[in-house]
Motif scaffolding. Structure first.
Motif, PDB file in Angstrom:
ATOM      1  N   LYS A   1      42.658  35.155  37.157  1.00 38.82           N
ATOM      2  CA  LYS A   1      42.738  34.002  38.065  1.00 38.82           C
ATOM      3  C   LYS A   1      42.417  32.719  37.290  1.00 38.82           C
ATOM      4  CE  LYS A   1      41.138  32.579  42.654  1.00 38.82           C
ATOM      5  NZ  LYS A   1      42.269  31.713  42.803  1.00 38.82           N
ATOM      6  N   ARG A   2      41.414  32.803  36.432  1.00 40.36           N
ATOM      7  CA  ARG A   2      41.000  31.636  35.637  1.00 40.36           C
ATOM      8  C   ARG A   2      42.147  31.122  34.757  1.00 40.36           C
ATOM      9  NH1 ARG A   2      40.918  28.172  32.922  1.00 40.36           N
ATOM     10  NH2 ARG A   2      39.520  27.411  31.302  1.00 40.36           N
TER      11      ARG A   2
ATOM     12  N   ASN B   1      43.225  32.820  18.377  1.00 39.03           N
ATOM     13  CA  ASN B   1      43.613  33.269  19.716  1.00 39.03           C
ATOM     14  C   ASN B   1      43.639  32.105  20.707  1.00 39.03           C
ATOM     15  OD1 ASN B   1      44.238  36.073  19.461  1.00 39.03           O
ATOM     16  ND2 ASN B   1      42.086  36.429  18.995  1.00 39.03           N
ATOM     17  N   GLU B   2      42.772  31.108  20.489  1.00 37.88           N
ATOM     18  CA  GLU B   2      42.851  29.895  21.300  1.00 37.88           C
ATOM     19  C   GLU B   2      44.197  29.204  21.065  1.00 37.88           C
ATOM     20  OE1 GLU B   2      40.385  29.898  23.813  1.00 37.88           O
ATOM     21  OE2 GLU B   2      40.245  27.767  23.401  1.00 37.88           O
ATOM     22  N   ARG B   3      44.605  29.161  19.803  1.00 42.58           N
ATOM     23  CA  ARG B   3      45.885  28.509  19.464  1.00 42.58           C
ATOM     24  C   ARG B   3      47.061  29.239  20.095  1.00 42.58           C
ATOM     25  NH1 ARG B   3      44.732  25.554  13.873  1.00 42.58           N
ATOM     26  NH2 ARG B   3      42.502  25.414  14.174  1.00 42.58           N
ATOM     27  N   LEU B   4      46.988  30.561  20.111  1.00 49.18           N
ATOM     28  CA  LEU B   4      48.063  31.335  20.758  1.00 49.18           C
ATOM     29  C   LEU B   4      48.090  31.054  22.260  1.00 49.18           C
ATOM     30  CD1 LEU B   4      47.882  34.832  18.978  1.00 49.18           C
ATOM     31  CD2 LEU B   4      49.419  32.933  18.494  1.00 49.18           C
ATOM     32  N   TYR B   5      46.881  30.901  22.842  1.00 48.31           N
ATOM     33  CA  TYR B   5      46.811  30.599  24.281  1.00 48.31           C
ATOM     34  C   TYR B   5      47.385  29.205  24.564  1.00 48.31           C
ATOM     35  CZ  TYR B   5      44.853  29.472  28.843  1.00 48.31           C
ATOM     36  OH  TYR B   5      44.698  29.063  30.152  1.00 48.31           O
ATOM     37  N   ILE B   6      47.074  28.250  23.704  1.00 47.62           N
ATOM     38  CA  ILE B   6      47.617  26.892  23.846  1.00 47.62           C
ATOM     39  C   ILE B   6      49.149  26.957  23.801  1.00 47.62           C
ATOM     40  CG2 ILE B   6      47.840  24.650  22.671  1.00 47.62           C
ATOM     41  CD1 ILE B   6      44.880  25.063  21.761  1.00 47.62           C
ATOM     42  N   ASN B   7      49.643  27.772  22.896  1.00 51.41           N
ATOM     43  CA  ASN B   7      51.097  27.963  22.768  1.00 51.41           C
ATOM     44  C   ASN B   7      51.708  28.531  24.051  1.00 51.41           C
ATOM     45  OD1 ASN B   7      52.302  27.360  20.237  1.00 51.41           O
ATOM     46  ND2 ASN B   7      53.393  29.301  20.491  1.00 51.41           N
ATOM     47  N   THR B   8      51.015  29.543  24.612  1.00 52.59           N
ATOM     48  CA  THR B   8      51.492  30.143  25.864  1.00 52.59           C
ATOM     49  C   THR B   8      51.518  29.098  26.975  1.00 52.59           C
ATOM     50  OG1 THR B   8      50.486  32.228  25.196  1.00 52.59           O
ATOM     51  CG2 THR B   8      51.057  32.029  27.519  1.00 52.59           C
ATOM     52  N   CYS B   9      50.478  28.261  27.023  1.00 55.20           N
ATOM     53  CA  CYS B   9      50.435  27.196  28.044  1.00 55.20           C
ATOM     54  C   CYS B   9      51.647  26.276  27.876  1.00 55.20           C
ATOM     55  CB  CYS B   9      49.151  26.377  27.916  1.00 55.20           C
ATOM     56  SG  CYS B   9      47.694  27.239  28.463  1.00 55.20           S
ATOM     57  N   ALA B  10      51.959  25.935  26.636  1.00 55.71           N
ATOM     58  CA  ALA B  10      53.100  25.034  26.385  1.00 55.71           C
ATOM     59  C   ALA B  10      54.402  25.697  26.817  1.00 55.71           C
ATOM     60  CB  ALA B  10      53.147  24.673  24.908  1.00 55.71           C
ATOM     61  N   GLU B  11      54.563  26.974  26.500  1.00 59.47           N
ATOM     62  CA  GLU B  11      55.796  27.678  26.888  1.00 59.47           C
ATOM     63  C   GLU B  11      55.935  27.722  28.410  1.00 59.47           C
ATOM     64  OE1 GLU B  11      56.020  30.375  22.835  1.00 59.47           O
ATOM     65  OE2 GLU B  11      55.319  31.284  24.685  1.00 59.47           O
ATOM     66  N   ASN B  12      54.799  27.891  29.097  1.00 60.42           N
ATOM     67  CA  ASN B  12      54.834  27.857  30.570  1.00 60.42           C
ATOM     68  C   ASN B  12      55.179  26.464  31.087  1.00 60.42           C
ATOM     69  OD1 ASN B  12      54.262  30.550  31.051  1.00 60.42           O
ATOM     70  ND2 ASN B  12      52.081  30.227  30.805  1.00 60.42           N
ATOM     71  N   LEU B  13      54.682  25.451  30.367  1.00 58.25           N
ATOM     72  CA  LEU B  13      55.006  24.069  30.758  1.00 58.25           C
ATOM     73  C   LEU B  13      56.503  23.794  30.639  1.00 58.25           C
ATOM     74  CD1 LEU B  13      52.448  21.472  29.314  1.00 58.25           C
ATOM     75  CD2 LEU B  13      53.058  21.850  31.686  1.00 58.25           C
ATOM     76  N   PHE B  14      57.130  24.399  29.623  1.00 60.91           N
ATOM     77  CA  PHE B  14      58.576  24.204  29.448  1.00 60.91           C
ATOM     78  C   PHE B  14      59.330  24.742  30.671  1.00 60.91           C
ATOM     79  CE2 PHE B  14      58.055  24.874  24.581  1.00 60.91           C
ATOM     80  CZ  PHE B  14      57.374  23.684  24.493  1.00 60.91           C
ATOM     81  N   ASP B  15      58.816  25.878  31.192  1.00 60.66           N
ATOM     82  CA  ASP B  15      59.495  26.496  32.344  1.00 60.66           C
ATOM     83  C   ASP B  15      59.280  25.665  33.607  1.00 60.66           C
ATOM     84  OD1 ASP B  15      60.377  28.547  30.793  1.00 60.66           O
ATOM     85  OD2 ASP B  15      58.698  29.878  31.275  1.00 60.66           O
TER      86      ASP B  15
ATOM     87  N   TYR C   1      56.482  22.413  35.160  1.00 62.56           N
ATOM     88  CA  TYR C   1      55.299  21.568  34.959  1.00 62.56           C
ATOM     89  C   TYR C   1      54.137  22.084  35.791  1.00 62.56           C
ATOM     90  CZ  TYR C   1      51.886  17.917  35.178  1.00 62.56           C
ATOM     91  OH  TYR C   1      50.683  17.260  35.117  1.00 62.56           O
ATOM     92  N   SER C   2      52.950  22.076  35.192  1.00 66.47           N
ATOM     93  CA  SER C   2      51.739  22.458  35.911  1.00 66.47           C
ATOM     94  C   SER C   2      50.594  21.613  35.359  1.00 66.47           C
ATOM     95  CB  SER C   2      51.489  23.960  35.687  1.00 66.47           C
ATOM     96  OG  SER C   2      50.136  24.213  35.505  1.00 66.47           O
ATOM     97  N   GLU C   3      49.886  20.952  36.267  1.00 62.41           N
ATOM     98  CA  GLU C   3      48.760  20.111  35.840  1.00 62.41           C
ATOM     99  C   GLU C   3      47.685  20.961  35.170  1.00 62.41           C
ATOM    100  OE1 GLU C   3      47.255  17.625  38.953  1.00 62.41           O
ATOM    101  OE2 GLU C   3      45.884  16.583  37.598  1.00 62.41           O
ATOM    102  N   PHE C   4      47.523  22.190  35.685  1.00 57.25           N
ATOM    103  CA  PHE C   4      46.541  23.114  35.106  1.00 57.25           C
ATOM    104  C   PHE C   4      46.837  23.349  33.619  1.00 57.25           C
ATOM    105  CE2 PHE C   4      45.728  27.560  33.878  1.00 57.25           C
ATOM    106  CZ  PHE C   4      44.342  27.576  33.960  1.00 57.25           C
ATOM    107  N   ARG C   5      48.108  23.638  33.315  1.00 51.63           N
ATOM    108  CA  ARG C   5      48.489  23.908  31.912  1.00 51.63           C
ATOM    109  C   ARG C   5      48.304  22.663  31.049  1.00 51.63           C
ATOM    110  NH1 ARG C   5      48.330  29.336  31.734  1.00 51.63           N
ATOM    111  NH2 ARG C   5      49.730  30.291  33.217  1.00 51.63           N
ATOM    112  N   GLU C   6      48.690  21.515  31.604  1.00 52.70           N
ATOM    113  CA  GLU C   6      48.557  20.265  30.854  1.00 52.70           C
ATOM    114  C   GLU C   6      47.090  20.031  30.480  1.00 52.70           C
ATOM    115  OE1 GLU C   6      49.657  16.751  33.052  1.00 52.70           O
ATOM    116  OE2 GLU C   6      49.722  15.507  31.261  1.00 52.70           O
ATOM    117  N   GLN C   7      46.191  20.273  31.450  1.00 56.71           N
ATOM    118  CA  GLN C   7      44.762  20.073  31.201  1.00 56.71           C
ATOM    119  C   GLN C   7      44.187  21.139  30.278  1.00 56.71           C
ATOM    120  OE1 GLN C   7      42.889  19.839  35.039  1.00 56.71           O
ATOM    121  NE2 GLN C   7      43.685  17.781  35.439  1.00 56.71           N
ATOM    122  N   GLU C   8      44.655  22.381  30.445  1.00 55.34           N
ATOM    123  CA  GLU C   8      44.172  23.461  29.580  1.00 55.34           C
ATOM    124  C   GLU C   8      44.445  23.153  28.108  1.00 55.34           C
ATOM    125  OE1 GLU C   8      41.857  25.435  30.913  1.00 55.34           O
ATOM    126  OE2 GLU C   8      42.821  27.269  30.261  1.00 55.34           O
ATOM    127  N   ILE C   9      45.664  22.681  27.837  1.00 51.93           N
ATOM    128  CA  ILE C   9      46.006  22.368  26.442  1.00 51.93           C
ATOM    129  C   ILE C   9      45.070  21.296  25.903  1.00 51.93           C
ATOM    130  CG2 ILE C   9      47.809  21.422  24.934  1.00 51.93           C
ATOM    131  CD1 ILE C   9      49.883  22.729  26.838  1.00 51.93           C
TER     132      ILE C   9
END
Lengths: 143, 231
Positions: B68-69, A66-80, A82-90
């Motif tokens: 939010k997190r 589920n962490e891997r799926l979340y990482i994937n979601t972050c990447a898909e959001n990054l494609f749409d 750029y977000s520093e939050f997503r970059e750091q989350e990954i």
């Protein structure tokens, strides 16, 4: 907050409506922030098969997947967008998983990753690097 | 099925699903790790039916903090369904406290959940059937061949069987599109819900979507009640 809540209160159930670019993650370690890794390793290589008992356990408890799926979601959001939050989350999530598997080398203080996307258009499969993250200082034991 | 019984069964399944999600978070990182302990405790009380409206209030507040997190749901559709079930059950309790002389508002809250459950299948089927790649089996082939979902290399190999992909695609599309029609018959609805649970089990085994398998059935008792209430 409202923009996050609205799609939950009035959801759109468009599961797999189209199959977009599929992200893959490569990671590496460096000594100085201006370097590139000598070797890029692929993150999340799939096992050959999952045994039945392991499959049953994963039905109840599968935090890493589920962490891997979340990482994937972050990447898909990054494609749409750029977000520093997503970059750091990954980075945080990959480091956490690597740390759990004792895959953090001692003598390299910085971690970096890149995202490749695999697309299939008219049976022409493309594999391209589309995002390279900035280096992150590895904080061992606290991921 | 009475409204009260449907709510109690739905709360039991929801509580179990939240406990399952929380235990996964407990092995994770902060701050969700610490929130997970609190969530686990509240869900345990909800499971045994202890002060459900207060437990659900607490769980809703934690859900807002997590949204939010993560700047949205952590686990996509499964988190969306978790929050939707939680919110509708909570609203039904609030409605019963505020409007003691009528069940109308309770029924509206739960009816909304039932309709969203039906839509969760129908809309997923509709977006597939209007897509030529889904109709040919090519889209499912791409899911198996290229996406991050298949859990192993042997599952990924399923993509090399176009006939299997074609029949699997159509089985999913037809089931999802037909699902709303099953509410006209109690027997058909029970059969459809059983098939739906098997479908989520298959998704969990093939694509690792284990959270969907536990949370979707939480809304089933509400749909069973809704069917008996309307038809």
């Amino acid at each position: 907050m409202f923009k996050f809540l609205l799609p939950i209160l009035f959801p759109s159930w468009r599961f797999f409506s189209s199959i977009g670019p599929s992200p893959r993650f490569d990671f590496g370690f460096i000594k100085y922030t201006d370097e590139q890794p000598e070797v890029w390793q692929e993150f999340s290589v799939l096992p050959d098969k999952i045994e039945l008992t392991k499959g049953i356990v994963r039905l109840l408890h599968n935090p890493e997947w589920n962490e891997r799926l979340y990482i994937n979601t972050c990447a898909e959001n990054l494609f749409d967008q750029y977000s520093e939050f997503r970059e750091q989350e990954i980075a945080r999530r990959i480091l956490w998983i690597l740390n759990r598997h004792n895959q953090l080398p001692e003598d390299y203080p910085y971690f970096c990753y890149r995202i490749r996307v695999i697309t299939n258009e008219d049976n022409l499969v493309k594999d391209e690097v589309i995002f390279s993250a900035k280096p992150f200082l590895v904080k061992r034991g606290v991921q | 099925m009475t409204l009260e019984l449907a709510v109690r069964i739905a709360e039991g399944i929801l509580a179990f699903a939240i406990m399952q999600q929380s235990v996964e978070f407990i092995r994770g990182q902060h701050p969700e790790k610490y929130l997970a302990w609190l969530r686990l405790m509240l869900a345990s009380f909800l499971l045994v039916g202890f002060m459900p409206v207060w437990m659900e209030t607490g769980l809703l507040l934690i859900a807002l903090i997590l949204i939010k997190r993560f700047q949205g749901p952590y686990n996509g559709g499964s988190d969306t369904m978790t929050l939707l079930v939680l919110l509708c059950l909570w609203l039904s309790h609030i409605a019963s406290m505020l409007f003691t002389h009528t069940k109308l508002w309770q029924e509206i809250a739960l009816g909304y959940l039932a309709i969203q459950l039906i839509l969760s299948y129908f809309q997923a089927g509709w977006v597939k059937v209007i897509n030529p790649e889904w109709r040919s089996g090519k889209a499912l082939e791409n899911v198996f061949a290229f996406t991050a979902y298949p859990v192993s290399q042997s599952v990924r190999q399923w993509a090399t069987n176009p006939a299997l992909m074609f029949y699997m695609s159509w089985a999913v599309i037809l089931f999802e599109l037909i699902f709303p029609l099953t509410i006209f018959s109690t027997v058909a609805l029970y059969i459809a819900l059983f098939i739906a649970a098997v479908f989520h089990l298959a998704n969990a085994c093939l694509f690792g979507l284990n959270r969907f398998f536990w949370i979707w059935p939480a809304a089933y008792p509400i749909l069973i009640w809704f069917q008996s209430r309307v038809f």
